[in-house]
Write an enzyme that holds these catalytic residues in place. Structure first.
Site, PDB file in Angstrom:
ATOM      1  N   HIS C  84      41.378  44.545  39.378  1.00 23.19           N
ATOM      2  CA  HIS C  84      42.158  44.612  40.616  1.00 23.19           C
ATOM      3  C   HIS C  84      43.646  44.480  40.298  1.00 23.19           C
ATOM      4  N   ASP C 113      65.787  70.317  39.937  1.00 16.97           N
ATOM      5  CA  ASP C 113      64.488  69.762  39.561  1.00 16.97           C
ATOM      6  C   ASP C 113      64.777  68.532  38.712  1.00 16.97           C
ATOM      7  N   TRP C 149      44.824  40.039  34.467  1.00 15.15           N
ATOM      8  CA  TRP C 149      45.740  41.145  34.161  1.00 15.15           C
ATOM      9  C   TRP C 149      46.787  40.707  33.156  1.00 15.15           C
ATOM     10  N   SER C 177      53.089  57.133  29.449  1.00 16.45           N
ATOM     11  CA  SER C 177      53.407  57.823  30.685  1.00 16.45           C
ATOM     12  C   SER C 177      54.636  57.223  31.356  1.00 16.45           C
ATOM     13  N   SER C 178      54.654  55.895  31.444  1.00 16.00           N
ATOM     14  CA  SER C 178      55.782  55.242  32.121  1.00 16.00           C
ATOM     15  C   SER C 178      57.088  55.490  31.395  1.00 16.00           C
ATOM     16  N   HIS C 261      57.859  39.835  33.385  1.00 15.57           N
ATOM     17  CA  HIS C 261      58.760  39.530  34.480  1.00 15.57           C
ATOM     18  C   HIS C 261      59.596  40.728  34.907  1.00 15.57           C
ATOM     19  N   GLU C 263      58.754  43.591  34.730  1.00 20.89           N
ATOM     20  CA  GLU C 263      57.766  44.431  35.399  1.00 20.89           C
ATOM     21  C   GLU C 263      57.693  44.125  36.904  1.00 20.89           C
ATOM     22  N   TYR C 265      60.009  43.180  38.797  1.00 16.85           N
ATOM     23  CA  TYR C 265      61.160  43.793  39.466  1.00 16.85           C
ATOM     24  C   TYR C 265      61.054  45.298  39.454  1.00 16.85           C
ATOM     25  N   SER C 276      66.790  50.137  51.847  1.00 15.27           N
ATOM     26  CA  SER C 276      68.231  50.351  52.032  1.00 15.27           C
ATOM     27  C   SER C 276      68.542  51.744  52.551  1.00 15.27           C
ATOM     28  N   HIS C 310      59.276  31.304  33.074  1.00 17.20           N
ATOM     29  CA  HIS C 310      58.890  30.554  34.286  1.00 17.20           C
ATOM     30  C   HIS C 310      57.406  30.738  34.599  1.00 17.20           C
ATOM     31  N   HIS C 311      56.764  31.677  33.911  1.00 17.99           N
ATOM     32  CA  HIS C 311      55.315  31.785  34.056  1.00 17.99           C
ATOM     33  C   HIS C 311      54.602  30.826  33.125  1.00 17.99           C
ATOM     34  N   THR C 336      69.434  38.319  45.027  1.00 16.68           N
ATOM     35  CA  THR C 336      68.422  38.770  45.975  1.00 16.68           C
ATOM     36  C   THR C 336      68.836  38.388  47.391  1.00 16.68           C
ATOM     37  N   LYS C 339      71.186  40.790  48.841  1.00 22.21           N
ATOM     38  CA  LYS C 339      70.538  41.982  49.378  1.00 22.21           C
ATOM     39  C   LYS C 339      69.980  41.715  50.772  1.00 22.21           C
ATOM     40  N   ARG C 458      43.291  29.490  40.845  1.00 20.30           N
ATOM     41  CA  ARG C 458      43.021  30.913  40.977  1.00 20.30           C
ATOM     42  C   ARG C 458      41.966  31.347  39.962  1.00 20.30           C
TER      43      ARG C 458
HETATM   44  C1  HEA Z   1      50.518  45.504  44.140  1.00 17.84           C
HETATM   45  C2  HEA Z   1      49.666  44.684  43.802  1.00 17.84           C
HETATM   46  C3  HEA Z   1      48.532  44.109  44.594  1.00 17.84           C
HETATM   47  C4  HEA Z   1      48.037  44.458  45.837  1.00 17.84           C
HETATM   48  C5  HEA Z   1      48.472  45.565  46.751  1.00 17.84           C
HETATM   49  C6  HEA Z   1      46.963  43.548  46.102  1.00 17.84           C
HETATM   50  C7  HEA Z   1      46.181  43.590  47.267  1.00 17.84           C
HETATM   51  C8  HEA Z   1      45.209  42.653  47.570  1.00 17.84           C
HETATM   52  N1  HEA Z   1      44.808  41.593  46.793  1.00 17.84           N
HETATM   53 FE1  HEA Z   1      45.491  41.172  44.940  1.00 17.84          FE
HETATM   54  N2  HEA Z   1      46.188  40.726  43.077  1.00 17.84           N
HETATM   55  C9  HEA Z   1      47.187  41.367  42.417  1.00 17.84           C
HETATM   56  C10 HEA Z   1      47.965  42.386  42.892  1.00 17.84           C
HETATM   57  C11 HEA Z   1      47.765  42.999  44.118  1.00 17.84           C
HETATM   58  N3  HEA Z   1      46.819  42.669  45.047  1.00 17.84           N
HETATM   59  C12 HEA Z   1      47.367  40.789  41.108  1.00 17.84           C
HETATM   60  C13 HEA Z   1      48.395  41.208  40.069  1.00 17.84           C
HETATM   61  C14 HEA Z   1      46.422  39.774  41.008  1.00 17.84           C
HETATM   62  C15 HEA Z   1      46.210  38.838  39.845  1.00 17.84           C
HETATM   63  C16 HEA Z   1      45.054  39.278  39.022  1.00 17.84           C
HETATM   64  C17 HEA Z   1      44.735  38.260  37.998  1.00 17.84           C
HETATM   65  O1  HEA Z   1      44.542  37.089  38.343  1.00 17.84           O
HETATM   66  O2  HEA Z   1      44.694  38.638  36.824  1.00 17.84           O
HETATM   67  C18 HEA Z   1      45.705  39.751  42.267  1.00 17.84           C
HETATM   68  C19 HEA Z   1      44.697  38.843  42.562  1.00 17.84           C
HETATM   69  C20 HEA Z   1      44.088  38.744  43.797  1.00 17.84           C
HETATM   70  C21 HEA Z   1      43.237  37.670  44.182  1.00 17.84           C
HETATM   71  C22 HEA Z   1      42.935  36.447  43.363  1.00 17.84           C
HETATM   72  C23 HEA Z   1      41.754  36.641  42.539  1.00 17.84           C
HETATM   73  C24 HEA Z   1      41.499  35.417  41.739  1.00 17.84           C
HETATM   74  O3  HEA Z   1      42.419  34.708  41.383  1.00 17.84           O
HETATM   75  O4  HEA Z   1      40.334  35.200  41.460  1.00 17.84           O
HETATM   76  C25 HEA Z   1      42.808  37.921  45.453  1.00 17.84           C
HETATM   77  C26 HEA Z   1      41.911  37.050  46.234  1.00 17.84           C
HETATM   78  O5  HEA Z   1      41.848  37.113  47.360  1.00 17.84           O
HETATM   79  C27 HEA Z   1      43.405  39.168  45.853  1.00 17.84           C
HETATM   80  C28 HEA Z   1      43.215  39.769  47.080  1.00 17.84           C
HETATM   81  C29 HEA Z   1      43.877  40.927  47.484  1.00 17.84           C
HETATM   82  C30 HEA Z   1      43.637  41.564  48.757  1.00 17.84           C
HETATM   83  C31 HEA Z   1      42.660  41.129  49.783  1.00 17.84           C
HETATM   84  C32 HEA Z   1      44.464  42.652  48.791  1.00 17.84           C
HETATM   85  C33 HEA Z   1      44.568  43.639  49.907  1.00 17.84           C
HETATM   86  O6  HEA Z   1      45.898  43.880  50.240  1.00 17.84           O
HETATM   87  C34 HEA Z   1      43.894  44.912  49.538  1.00 17.84           C
HETATM   88  C35 HEA Z   1      43.673  45.732  50.720  1.00 17.84           C
HETATM   89  C36 HEA Z   1      42.803  46.911  50.435  1.00 17.84           C
HETATM   90  C37 HEA Z   1      43.224  48.154  50.485  1.00 17.84           C
HETATM   91  C38 HEA Z   1      44.590  48.458  50.851  1.00 17.84           C
HETATM   92  C39 HEA Z   1      42.376  49.304  50.137  1.00 17.84           C
HETATM   93  C40 HEA Z   1      41.507  49.741  51.268  1.00 17.84           C
HETATM   94  C41 HEA Z   1      40.118  49.691  50.854  1.00 17.84           C
HETATM   95  C42 HEA Z   1      39.117  50.027  51.660  1.00 17.84           C
HETATM   96  C43 HEA Z   1      39.317  50.503  53.019  1.00 17.84           C
HETATM   97  C44 HEA Z   1      37.746  49.846  51.187  1.00 17.84           C
HETATM   98  C45 HEA Z   1      37.013  51.090  51.079  1.00 17.84           C
HETATM   99  C46 HEA Z   1      36.585  51.252  49.698  1.00 17.84           C
HETATM  100  C47 HEA Z   1      35.432  50.820  49.177  1.00 17.84           C
HETATM  101  C48 HEA Z   1      34.436  50.107  49.971  1.00 17.84           C
HETATM  102  C49 HEA Z   1      35.189  50.999  47.731  1.00 17.84           C
HETATM  103  N4  HEA Z   1      44.180  39.644  44.830  1.00 17.84           N
HETATM  104  C1  HEA Z   2      57.359  42.267  43.251  1.00 16.70           C
HETATM  105  C2  HEA Z   2      57.018  41.283  42.578  1.00 16.70           C
HETATM  106  C3  HEA Z   2      57.673  39.947  42.479  1.00 16.70           C
HETATM  107  C4  HEA Z   2      58.928  39.526  42.865  1.00 16.70           C
HETATM  108  C5  HEA Z   2      60.024  40.308  43.524  1.00 16.70           C
HETATM  109  C6  HEA Z   2      59.010  38.145  42.516  1.00 16.70           C
HETATM  110  C7  HEA Z   2      60.133  37.366  42.753  1.00 16.70           C
HETATM  111  C8  HEA Z   2      60.291  36.057  42.306  1.00 16.70           C
HETATM  112  N1  HEA Z   2      59.339  35.299  41.675  1.00 16.70           N
HETATM  113 FE1  HEA Z   2      57.428  35.871  41.292  1.00 16.70          FE
HETATM  114  N2  HEA Z   2      55.630  36.516  40.643  1.00 16.70           N
HETATM  115  C9  HEA Z   2      55.112  37.768  40.795  1.00 16.70           C
HETATM  116  C10 HEA Z   2      55.724  38.840  41.395  1.00 16.70           C
HETATM  117  C11 HEA Z   2      57.019  38.801  41.901  1.00 16.70           C
HETATM  118  N3  HEA Z   2      57.836  37.723  41.947  1.00 16.70           N
HETATM  119  C12 HEA Z   2      53.790  37.851  40.252  1.00 16.70           C
HETATM  120  C13 HEA Z   2      52.887  39.079  40.218  1.00 16.70           C
HETATM  121  C14 HEA Z   2      53.502  36.586  39.753  1.00 16.70           C
HETATM  122  C15 HEA Z   2      52.216  36.074  39.118  1.00 16.70           C
HETATM  123  C16 HEA Z   2      51.855  36.658  37.831  1.00 16.70           C
HETATM  124  C17 HEA Z   2      50.540  36.101  37.384  1.00 16.70           C
HETATM  125  O1  HEA Z   2      50.539  34.964  36.886  1.00 16.70           O
HETATM  126  O2  HEA Z   2      49.514  36.785  37.555  1.00 16.70           O
HETATM  127  C18 HEA Z   2      54.695  35.782  40.001  1.00 16.70           C
HETATM  128  C19 HEA Z   2      54.805  34.467  39.608  1.00 16.70           C
HETATM  129  C20 HEA Z   2      55.972  33.734  39.686  1.00 16.70           C
HETATM  130  C21 HEA Z   2      56.179  32.481  39.039  1.00 16.70           C
HETATM  131  C22 HEA Z   2      55.180  31.746  38.141  1.00 16.70           C
HETATM  132  C23 HEA Z   2      54.289  30.891  38.939  1.00 16.70           C
HETATM  133  C24 HEA Z   2      53.246  30.262  38.137  1.00 16.70           C
HETATM  134  O3  HEA Z   2      52.397  30.987  37.588  1.00 16.70           O
HETATM  135  O4  HEA Z   2      53.253  29.044  38.037  1.00 16.70           O
HETATM  136  C25 HEA Z   2      57.450  32.065  39.357  1.00 16.70           C
HETATM  137  C26 HEA Z   2      58.077  30.807  38.890  1.00 16.70           C
HETATM  138  O5  HEA Z   2      59.213  30.648  38.857  1.00 16.70           O
HETATM  139  C27 HEA Z   2      58.027  33.098  40.188  1.00 16.70           C
HETATM  140  C28 HEA Z   2      59.310  33.073  40.710  1.00 16.70           C
HETATM  141  C29 HEA Z   2      59.913  34.126  41.387  1.00 16.70           C
HETATM  142  C30 HEA Z   2      61.284  34.082  41.869  1.00 16.70           C
HETATM  143  C31 HEA Z   2      62.230  32.942  41.776  1.00 16.70           C
HETATM  144  C32 HEA Z   2      61.513  35.300  42.433  1.00 16.70           C
HETATM  145  C33 HEA Z   2      62.816  35.752  43.040  1.00 16.70           C
HETATM  146  O6  HEA Z   2      63.149  37.041  42.606  1.00 16.70           O
HETATM  147  C34 HEA Z   2      62.785  35.710  44.530  1.00 16.70           C
HETATM  148  C35 HEA Z   2      64.166  35.833  45.113  1.00 16.70           C
HETATM  149  C36 HEA Z   2      64.177  35.948  46.607  1.00 16.70           C
HETATM  150  C37 HEA Z   2      64.501  34.977  47.476  1.00 16.70           C
HETATM  151  C38 HEA Z   2      64.835  33.604  47.012  1.00 16.70           C
HETATM  152  C39 HEA Z   2      64.465  35.208  48.947  1.00 16.70           C
HETATM  153  C40 HEA Z   2      65.685  35.795  49.557  1.00 16.70           C
HETATM  154  C41 HEA Z   2      66.930  35.025  49.316  1.00 16.70           C
HETATM  155  C42 HEA Z   2      67.657  34.448  50.280  1.00 16.70           C
HETATM  156  C43 HEA Z   2      67.322  34.561  51.710  1.00 16.70           C
HETATM  157  C44 HEA Z   2      68.904  33.784  49.834  1.00 16.70           C
HETATM  158  C45 HEA Z   2      69.020  32.335  50.063  1.00 16.70           C
HETATM  159  C46 HEA Z   2      68.075  31.571  49.250  1.00 16.70           C
HETATM  160  C47 HEA Z   2      68.367  30.487  48.527  1.00 16.70           C
HETATM  161  C48 HEA Z   2      69.695  30.075  48.093  1.00 16.70           C
HETATM  162  C49 HEA Z   2      67.253  29.596  48.158  1.00 16.70           C
HETATM  163  N4  HEA Z   2      57.111  34.101  40.372  1.00 16.70           N
HETATM  164 CU   LIG Z   3      58.302  36.225  36.873  1.00 14.34          CU
END
Ligand code: HEA
Ligand code: HEA
Ligand SMILES: [Cu+2]
Ligand code: CUA
Lengths: 301, 379, 534
Positions: C84, C113, C149, C177-178, C261, C263, C265, C276, C310-311, C336, C339, C458
């Site tokens: 997933h 193009d 993942w 590809s990327s 990380h 990634e 962004y 925007s 931070h992860h 951020t 923005k 989790r």
């Molecule tokens: C862009 C990234 C993205 C998106 C969009 C989502 C979308 C969703 N995610 Fe996901 N999620 C991740 C990225 C994302 N996730 C990542 C990175 C992890 C961490 C993995 C890891 O721990 O390694 C994670 C882990 C994660 C967990 C934790 C699993 C765990 O720790 O054990 C859960 C649990 O609820 C969850 C739930 C969902 C749900 C309910 C949605 C919903 O928004 C999805 C909604 C569904 C659809 C939009 C599709 C529509 C489908 C149908 C209509 C069904 C028809 C088809 C069939 C019946 C085959 N996700």
């Molecule tokens: C699109 C994806 C996305 C984005 C944009 C971000 C944005 C940020 N993330 Fe997130 N992050 C993930 C995707 C993302 N993250 C994923 C997938 C994981 C889990 C990976 C895994 O373990 O599977 C993760 C996990 C993760 C962790 C690790 C948690 C843990 O495993 O223990 C941390 C810790 O610092 C973190 C921090 C942040 C911070 C500080 C930002 C900042 O960029 C956010 C900045 C934005 C704001 C703060 C809000 C707007 C700001 C204001 C309104 C201004 C005023 C605010 C202040 C002065 C406070 N993220």
């Molecule tokens: Cu990060």
């Protein structure tokens, strides 16, 4: 929206109509990867069959066919004068960013080397922030190059490492001079001295081949006499990863330069337009710079 | 089928009830971090609340302005767009203010980090080792060394029995520690990365194979504190809980002596058993017990395993082959695979019996018997 | 060969007088060099994988609907979680943004193009093969990847199923590809702008993609290096991630997150760009603070290289590293924030209407900010010791990814689909789509905050009883959100099949940009002679 093409103006940005090469390239690369993965996979689970090797060979064949065909197309188009200066610029940028991506690829391996040297090995040896870890590895102490691993039974260390100032130094001299000869070839081309250019290019290719020969010799020496192998702990791991991928890049670079040489001999390139030459040269210089870093951090320090 | 349907229907009704949000139900819901019972956990809790409130205030301001304009500055209300689109002053202000807020937040956070990292001057040192999927506790300087495994019955997990109060959060042997002492944990792992986490102590630290991480706690109140492994460590990651029992000083001393005595008796028993010559039946009975506790999670009750990572035992060449090799693998593990070494966990008679069991169970009936002395020789 | 030129040999001929001769059928898609066709393929591919990845989320949520093991075994649960995550990240969000870039960047900068059209096709076609390889591993003996993942060693090396080799090569292909896609985009943006389109006149979407492409080229090779080391550890006896040979499992995490990380962004910056574009269009007011938007995006990108650990706050970093990564992570909130404030100021005193693109954009701003703020909480190292690897993190990243990245993609689709298809989408259905999504999503992901704080780790297939209620709400929300996307599918298909109002050249009153100067649907070839921008 039909825009009429006006032949009096400089050519428009050339967009080929359709091309079969990308999809062939995809299948080629896929077969290569899938075949290689299957070979490794089946040797792991102990069910060897010849099929994966065939897939890989097909992939290899397709790759060669594709490279030849794709590049022939591009060369043809270029020689037909279809490429504008802007398109030339696209190629340049593409190549430059590609080399940047290669830099980052090597950065991962250099990162691993530095991490091991500066952090994990000393920690395991009882120094620094996580020095308590040494409790688990009684009798292990940290030295670089790492000749005795934390678990010498599982990972028997090498008896010695390759001294920097022998073959590696020679190879450094070879590679640096090859960069010079390549530059000389480039100057010759720009002055339209094609014979001279071809000679210098030939020297460059030869130097590349000699470099590789020495490296193969060095690897044999490491494996046979020093027990320095991929599995002799983190020293061997980083050593072979870095020098190995570098060697692979030298191989590719040498092939590229050889192709350029052939093209020169066939009358390709002009003194003003020779991007194929330049791209290969950039690549070669990049490989050279990586070697200098390697020589410093892997062999000397 | 019908009952499954009925269960689903009940749950659905139940959910609707929850969604109505009756206040009494709401009160029972745990929505926040526990405050915990250690100085560090209180620091962390306070820090958590401070940042939470700061975030709430920021959110209210930002969303407030936004919704205000969404409500008032609509075309449908005939609002005409203004045409300002740049202001360096404003940009500087809203760069500087968040920066300031962050600096203010960083101060207590930094103190918190230092507090957590200070493992010096501990009263008790405990080495905690993660195994797939259990914990091992060794009290350094005391002769105490035991394993702690999930004790929830399988039936509860498979929905064949009602789930107990501490479902999935109960173990056979909890970690016992005294209150009001600084306890240092030395964390490591035997196989993959695990993480030892007890929320009420605010202690979470990864257990990394080959390295040791240090952390500490100081528990203020006696009680039973439950936690879980917090790093994905394979299939039973969800089934390796942690239970910490914090007791008064005296009770702790008693426990220590009792545990030592128990261990002495176990060793004596093992030594005595090692002298005995066992018959097949005895070995099989004991072997099954040992198997179920240690081997079943991977090799399964049927002995068919989950190949290829957890290979089948039934009919395997090792089980059919040389007994000494079989014993050696159980004792020392198989490097490069998930098979762990059991030399430290099991006594000679345990290993003798489990090896016998594996060679005779599942209808294999090879008739081989292994005696503790055979194991002792290969240790 | 004889001297008649075969069809395929002719493929690479320029098409000066072939404008109206569009190839039909499969060969159109296999051999195409056209950025619009390739963009369409990317978008369709991503949409298909959304349903596969979403289907896996359904499996996860069904299993977690109540305590106890109901449908699947833990080992399969782990494969679902892993797949997933991988599919959503690499198969849905990234290809969707590359698809948008393919379609829109040339249109927005007035280019005929993409810069390297053949390579463009290659970048796309690798993807289905890569994911075929990845998905096929699910059916192999021992199952597919089950290590999350983030595939931490040694769970993903010594203790991994044999199919991991295919996973590794799948990642290599995706990376290939990327990287090629990104090189193409960056070259297009730097080299193909119409005369007069200076960097500081580029639309924000183009800017964010320029920076994203840079991030991609910088970090995808590092991921490739990372999986290569895994491969060596598995098959060739190296000890990069094994302390017995002097390596360190934590080294894996450093290398992974150096990629990981940036990634995240990569997955949000293009969405920033989309929003925007949309907010000014529907506020009928110029984007506030264009320059600071550009600088903020660049700052986020640069900072993203120095925050990775931070992860890893709980892996036992030296204290200086712990503090450094905490501070640097907190800093990202500043650009951020800039923005977010700029978007709000753009709306302020605008003249707003709320068609679907705008609704999704407004929801983006609100919900992304919530996700960002929880990110900030995670950045506070001592508190992260409690949050780490709990559902609080899952809540955080779904808030930035689902109403962040996914809403960005959906908003972009509604905004530009008139240009792509030539027809307007059904506004009424789109409003329903929005509200159901909005409710479903919050129902799904908001309670996860509570679960995490209350102590639910989790990646577990079963949980203690006190977590039962919120898990059930979450699952119900997920089913609502997921099925709602079928409606989205319907709306899109309806448009593509030509039902609905024909779209005018510029369907949005307040929209600006070159893409609205070509007809709807955009003809296959546009801007063959560059427009003039002043
Ligand atoms: C862009 C990234 C993205 C998106 C969009 C989502 C979308 C969703 N995610 Fe996901 N999620 C991740 C990225 C994302 N996730 C990542 C990175 C992890 C961490 C993995 C890891 O721990 O390694 C994670 C882990 C994660 C967990 C934790 C699993 C765990 O720790 O054990 C859960 C649990 O609820 C969850 C739930 C969902 C749900 C309910 C949605 C919903 O928004 C999805 C909604 C569904 C659809 C939009 C599709 C529509 C489908 C149908 C209509 C069904 C028809 C088809 C069939 C019946 C085959 N996700
Ligand atoms: C699109 C994806 C996305 C984005 C944009 C971000 C944005 C940020 N993330 Fe997130 N992050 C993930 C995707 C993302 N993250 C994923 C997938 C994981 C889990 C990976 C895994 O373990 O599977 C993760 C996990 C993760 C962790 C690790 C948690 C843990 O495993 O223990 C941390 C810790 O610092 C973190 C921090 C942040 C911070 C500080 C930002 C900042 O960029 C956010 C900045 C934005 C704001 C703060 C809000 C707007 C700001 C204001 C309104 C201004 C005023 C605010 C202040 C002065 C406070 N993220
Ligand atoms: Cu990060
Ligand atoms: Cu042990 Cu998770």
């Amino acid at each position: 929206m039909s825009q009429t093409h006006n032949p009096a103006k400089p050519p428009n940005y050339y967009v080929p109509h359709q091309s079969k090469w990308p999809i062939i390239a995809t299948i080629a690369v896929f077969c290569l990867m899938y075949g290689l993965a299957s070979i490794l996979h089946s040797s792991q689970v102990g069910k060897m069959t010849p099929v994966p090797s065939w897939i890989m060979l097909i992939g290899l064949g397709l790759t060669i066919y594709m490279l030849y065909g794709w590049f022939s197309n591009v060369i043809q188009e270029s020689r037909q004068g279809l490429y504008s200066a802007q398109l030339d610029q696209s190629f340049r940028m593409g190549m430059a960013w590609f080399i940047f991506s290669e830099v980052m690829f090597f950065a991962a391996f250099f990162g691993a080397l530095f991490y091991a040297r500066v952090l994990s090995v000393p920690w395991l040896g009882g120094e620094g922030d996580k020095g308590v870890s040494n409790m688990l590895w009684e009798g292990f102490s940290a030295h670089w190059p790492l000749l005795t691993n934390p678990d010498p039974e599982l990972f028997p260390g090498p008896s010695d490492t390759i001294p920097a100032w022998q073959i590696p130094f020679l190879n450094t001299v070879i590679l640096v001079s090859s960069s010079f000869t390549l530059t000389l070839a480039h100057h010759a081309l720009k002055e339209d001295k094609r014979k001279l250019c071809a000679s210098w290019l030939a020297v460059t290719v030869a130097l590349g081949v000699i470099f590789l020969g020495f490296q193969i010799y060095e690897y044999q020496h490491a494996y046979n006499d020093l027990q320095l192998t991929l599995s002799s702990g983190i020293y061997g791991s980083t050593f072979f990863m870095l020098t190995g991928f570098h060697g692979a890049h030298v191989t590719i670079g040498t092939i590229m330069l050889a192709v350029v040489l052939i093209r020169i001999l066939n009358g390709h390139f002009t003194k003003d337009k020779h991007f194929g030459f330049e791209a290969s040269a950039w690549y070669w210089h990049f490989v050279d710079v990586v070697w200098l870093l390697l020589f410093t951090f892997v062999y000397v320090l | 089928m019908l009952s499954a349907f009925a269960r689903l229907r009940d749950y659905f009704a139940y959910c609707l009830g929850i969604l109505v949000l009756s206040p009494s139900v709401q009160a029972a819901w745990e929505v926040n971090m526990p405050k915990g019972i250690t100085p560090v956990s209180e620091t962390v809790y306070d820090l958590h609340m401070i940042i939470f409130y700061i975030c709430v205030v920021i959110a209210i301001i930002v969303f407030g302005v936004m919704f205000w304009s969404i409500i008032h500055h609509r075309k449908s209300k005939g609002y005409k767009p203004a045409n300002f689109h740049e202001s360096t002053l404003v940009e500087i202000v809203w760069t500087a203010i968040p920066l300031l807020i962050l600096i203010i937040m960083a101060i207590p956070a930094t103190q918190g980090v230092f507090a957590m990292y200070n493992t010096e001057d501990s009263d008790i040192d405990i080495q905690v080792t993660g195994y797939q999927w259990k914990w091992r506790y060794q009290y350094l300087g005391e002769d105490i060394d035991f394993f702690s495994t999930l004790s929830t019955p399988r039936d509860q997990i498979d929905n064949m029995a009602a789930k107990g109060e501490n479902y999935l959060l109960e173990v056979d042997a909890p970690l016992v520690v005294p209150v009001e002492k600084k306890i240092r944990f030395l964390l490591t792992s035997n196989d993959v990365i695990h993480a030892w986490w007890v929320p009420e102590l605010a202690v979470k630290k990864d257990a990394i194979p080959g390295f040791i991480n240090e952390t500490w706690t100081y528990i203020k109140e006696p009680g039973i504190y439950r936690g879980q492994c917090a790093e994905l460590c394979g299939k039973d990651h969800g089934f390796m809980p942690i239970v910490v029992k914090a007791v008064e000083q005296q009770e702790y001393q008693d426990w220590i002596s009792e545990k030592k005595e128990q261990r002495r008796l176990e060793l004596a028993k093992a030594a005595a058993e090692a002298e005995l010559i066992w018959d097949l039946n005895e070995l099989m009975t004991k072997g099954q017990e040992v198997y179920e506790k240690n081997c079943l999670a991977c090799h399964q009750a049927t002995g068919e395993g989950l190949p290829p990572v957890f290979p089948a035992l039934k009919g395997s060449p090792i089980i059919k082959g040389d007994i000494a090799e079989h014993i050696r693998i159980v004792l020392h593990g198989q490097t490069g695979t998930a098979m762990a070494a059991y030399a430290a966990q099991l006594s000679d008679s345990d290993i003798a019996s489990v090896v016998t069991y594996e060679r005779n169970a599942w209808g294999q009936n090879s008739g081989d018997t292994v005696q503790p002395s055979d194991v002792a020789e290969l240790r | 060969m004889n001297n008649t030129i075969s069809d395929t040999d002719n493929l690479d001929q320029p098409d000066h007088d072939a404008h109206d001769h569009h190839p039909k059928g499969l060969s159109r898609w296999l051999f195409t060099t056209n950025h619009k066709d390739i963009g369409t393929m990317y978008l369709v591919f991503s949409f298909a994988l959304l349903f596969i990845g979403g289907g896996m989320a359904f499996v996860i949520r069904a299993e977690l609907f109540q305590p106890g093991l109901q449908f699947i075994q833990p080992e399969f649960f782990n494969q679902m979680t892993t797949m997933h995550g991988l599919i959503m990240v690499f198969g849905v969000v990234m290809p969707a943004f590359v698809g948008l870039a393919n379609w829109m960047v040339p249109l927005m900068i007035g280019a005929p193009d993409m810069a390297l059209p053949r390579m463009n096709n290659w970048s796309f076609w690798i993807l289905p093969f890569a994911f075929g390889m990845l998905l096929s591993s699910l059916f192999m003996e021992g199952g597919g990847p089950n290590f999350g993942w983030t595939f931490y060693a040694p769970l993903s090396t010594t203790y991994a199923p044999p199919s991991t080799t295919f996973f590794i090569f799948g990642v290599h292909l995706m990376g290939l590809s990327s990287i090629m896609g990104a090189i193409n985009i960056i070259t297009t943006i730097l080299n193909m702008r119409a005369p007069g389109m200076t960097l500081m006149k580029m639309p924000m979407f183009v800017w964010t993609w320029l920076i994203t492409a840079f991030l991609l080229i910088a970090v995808m090779p590092v991921l490739a290096g990372c999986v290569t080391m895994m491969l060596m550890d598995i098959h060739f006896g190296t000890s990069f991630f094994n302390a017995a040979g002097g390596g360190d499992p934590v080294m894996f995490q450093h290398i992974f997150w150096f990629f990981g990380h940036p990634e995240v962004y990569i997955m949000i910056l293009p969405a920033f760009g989309v929003v925007s574009q949309i907010i000014p269009a529907f506020a009928r007011k110029k984007l506030f603070g264009y320059h600071s938007m550009v600088y903020a995006t660049a700052s986020i990108a640069i900072l993203s290289f120095v925050v990775w650990a931070h992860h890893m706050f709980t892996v036992g970093l030296p204290v200086a590293a712990e503090l450094f990564f905490m501070y640097s992570t907190m800093l990202i909130a500043v650009p951020t924030g800039v923005k977010v404030f700029n978007w709000v100021s753009t709306m302020f005193r605008g003249s707003m209407t709320f068609e679907a693109p705008m609704l999704f954009s407004v929801a983006f701003v609100v919900l992304f900010t919530i996700g960002g703020l929880s990110g900030l909480m995670l950045a506070i190292a001592p508190a992260d010791f409690q949050y780490h690897d709990t559902y609080f993190v899952v809540a955080h990243f779904h808030y930035v990814l689902v109403p962040g990245a996914i809403f960005g993609i959906i908003a972009a689709t509604y905004y530009w689909i008139p240009k792509w298809s030539g027809y307007m989408y059904h506004e009424g259905l789109a409003q329903v789509h929005f509200w159901l999504s909005f409710i479903g999503l919050n129902l799904t992901f908001f309670p996860m905050h509570f679960l995490g704080l209350a102590g639910m780790p989790r990646r577990i297939p079963d949980y203690a009883l006190q977590f039962a209620d919120f898990n059930m709400i979450t699952s119900l929300g997920a089913f609502l959100f997921g099925t709602t996307q079928l409606l989205f599918l319907y709306i899109v298909i309806r448009c593509v099949r030509g039902k609905g109002e024909p779209a005018p050249q510029k369907p949005w009153e307040g929209a600006e940009g070159l893409e609205w100067t070509v007809p709807s649907p955009a003809p296959l070839h546009t801007f063959e002679n560059p427009p003039k921008v002043d």
